[in-house]
Design an enzyme around this catalytic site. Sequence first.
Site, PDB file in Angstrom:
ATOM      1  CG  ASP A 221      45.343  47.269  23.094  1.00  0.00           C
ATOM      2  OD1 ASP A 221      46.077  46.718  23.800  1.00  0.00           O
ATOM      3  OD2 ASP A 221      43.948  47.082  23.721  1.00  0.00           O
ATOM      4  CG  HIS A 222      46.294  50.154  26.454  1.00  0.00           C
ATOM      5  ND1 HIS A 222      45.330  50.765  27.413  1.00  0.00           N
ATOM      6  CD2 HIS A 222      45.879  48.964  26.053  1.00  0.00           C
ATOM      7  CE1 HIS A 222      44.174  49.975  27.569  1.00  0.00           C
ATOM      8  NE2 HIS A 222      44.585  48.867  26.763  1.00  0.00           N
TER       9      HIS A 222
ATOM     10  CG  HIS B  89      45.751  43.286  31.941  1.00  0.00           C
ATOM     11  ND1 HIS B  89      44.737  42.689  31.571  1.00  0.00           N
ATOM     12  CD2 HIS B  89      46.298  43.582  30.742  1.00  0.00           C
ATOM     13  CE1 HIS B  89      44.448  42.800  30.082  1.00  0.00           C
ATOM     14  NE2 HIS B  89      45.479  43.285  29.648  1.00  0.00           N
TER      15      HIS B  89
ATOM     16  CG  ASP C 178      43.482  46.594  29.360  1.00  0.00           C
ATOM     17  OD1 ASP C 178      42.811  47.807  29.185  1.00  0.00           O
ATOM     18  OD2 ASP C 178      43.943  45.972  28.179  1.00  0.00           O
TER      19      ASP C 178
ATOM     20  CG  HIS D 167      39.622  48.343  26.725  1.00  0.00           C
ATOM     21  ND1 HIS D 167      39.534  47.134  27.206  1.00  0.00           N
ATOM     22  CD2 HIS D 167      40.994  48.747  26.321  1.00  0.00           C
ATOM     23  CE1 HIS D 167      40.530  46.394  26.792  1.00  0.00           C
ATOM     24  NE2 HIS D 167      41.619  47.699  26.164  1.00  0.00           N
TER      25      HIS D 167
END
Lengths: 328, 328
Positions: free
Chosen positions: B70-71, B144, B215, B274
């Site tokens: 998703d990044h 993360h 994140d 986010h």
Amino acid sequence: MEFQFLGTSSGTPSKSRNVTALALRSLGAARAARHWSLIDCGEGTQHRILRAPWSLHDLHAVFITHMHGDHCYGLPGLLASAGMMNRTAPLTLVGPAPLRPFLEGVMATTELGLPFALDFVDVENLADADVLPDLAVRATKLSHRIPCWAYSFTEKAVERRLDTARLAAGGVPRGEAWGELQRGRPVVLDDGRVLQPEDWLQPGRKPRKIIVGGDNDSPALLVDEARDAEVLIHEATYTEDVLQKVGPGPQHSSARMTALAAGEAGVPNLVLTHFSPRYQEGEGAPSMRDIENEARAVYGGQLFLARDFDRYQLGRDGQLSLISGRSA
Amino acid sequence: MEFQFLGTSSGTPSKSRNVTALALRSLGAARAARHWSLIDCGEGTQHRILRAPWSLHDLHAVFITHMHGDHCYGLPGLLASAGMMNRTAPLTLVGPAPLRPFLEGVMATTELGLPFALDFVDVENLADADVLPDLAVRATKLSHRIPCWAYSFTEKAVERRLDTARLAAGGVPRGEAWGELQRGRPVVLDDGRVLQPEDWLQPGRKPRKIIVGGDNDSPALLVDEARDAEVLIHEATYTEDVLQKVGPGPQHSSARMTALAAGEAGVPNLVLTHFSPRYQEGEGAPSMRDIENEARAVYGGQLFLARDFDRYQLGRDGQLSLISGRSA
């Protein structure tokens, strides 16, 4: 059968058209009624699905026509989202051989783990696979810069009526025996006769068939495959004049080329898609109207120009209807 | 300096929020004024750019915080589109080591050739690289599930005024000499004196600094880096109660955790982003309002909750303003 366009632009997305993807399902068999297939999966296909009536839980198989990014870059994100939704059913992925290393490379470098299995089927071996419960799928090789295929989807079974006149003449008693034959099961009568359903059913209607082409500069390659199809969905990236300007390098079809091949095959419904973003929706030049006029000039069947979210139904009578656009 | 959110959802896109991407540029140096940087590039980022005032021709560098899909799943399609637009300028890509095999694998399996060079910079070696002409970039390691970084962007140069009182007292004649000193060039006077600009300019204002986090379940890791920043952009995926329910596995921050760290650093502007798609925009529960209330309870600075297309300007005075949403 029904299908919905989730992307109809070639190469790059525009504000109104995403890159290529098509959802397709058979409404025939109850057990498969919610299962659907995706043909191509350009970037942003999962975003289109958010606004359309398709669930990633019910996706049965993905068919990739060729490995250009505008036809497959949406696959990693779609699989990741299906995983985050806790999908557990295996998913079949049909495509050219590089599809598997493409996905496995992305999954390894981005540490993407999925809670469901991926069953890869190389399109070259599709004839040996039984991918969908309700539709027979065949691949036809096309002509493009990299290996590319069309997929045809044909109903495996059609509903058939009892030949009641024959049953009566043969002295087969109404009731359970008729019901069993209708359900396709053999029957043993009290007098010892064994009846095979094949002998007591009327001939079935023609199974419906839809062909979905990939990128292709030689639509004539599909003429044989399309002779018994109700619908041909095929690219018409340019009009003839733009094709002449661009030259043969990109290996795409003009509207005229595609329409001529559809006419030669006698396919009654032609849906054009994969339009160059240069064609304007409104009055600008060149416009989508130019594509339409060029195809109409040489094709006498029912002609459609696909738009994102357009949803079509192909009835048992072979009639193709545009039924709706986006759901929300 | 200005920045615009192109995606503010965590994990999967929603109808109103795409997955993560942020555009950022310095408006200071004329030669770099059209150059911009992209921080993260979730799937569909190029679709957002179609509706925002950023050109792929002017994109100077892409910074990837971490390799979750998703990044970064929007990067191959964005590069392909830049190629189709005939971009020729090299593009710098900064990120974790797997960024290079990710892209090279995709390019090989999908036969993507680009008409411009890709200059990869491993984030671990960022200190040795001079990536942007106008902004100094530093990376701070976060916590993360996979290696993840925050990037901070600090103005390299600030405009400085002539110390006119000192020039007059020193008998430096007005005119060409003053102009040269203002432009940062040494001057030789008719009397033979050599003047260094450093000695005749007033002290510059504080260079502006913006931190963009990836994140992270430990926002306190950014407290030191944020002490001299004007803006901290950081994830607040959940509220505390949802974080407790979800457990520590996903390794994200709550709004409270992020707001506490911002307060400890004394950073005057905090922009949360986010967000888990479970948070509703309207009155539903849980709602974005819950995120906001939780952060406000412990943070006294200027608080913003990012939305897709929101565009912010950070003035020379350090004031952050929300200036507009989508352009078309």
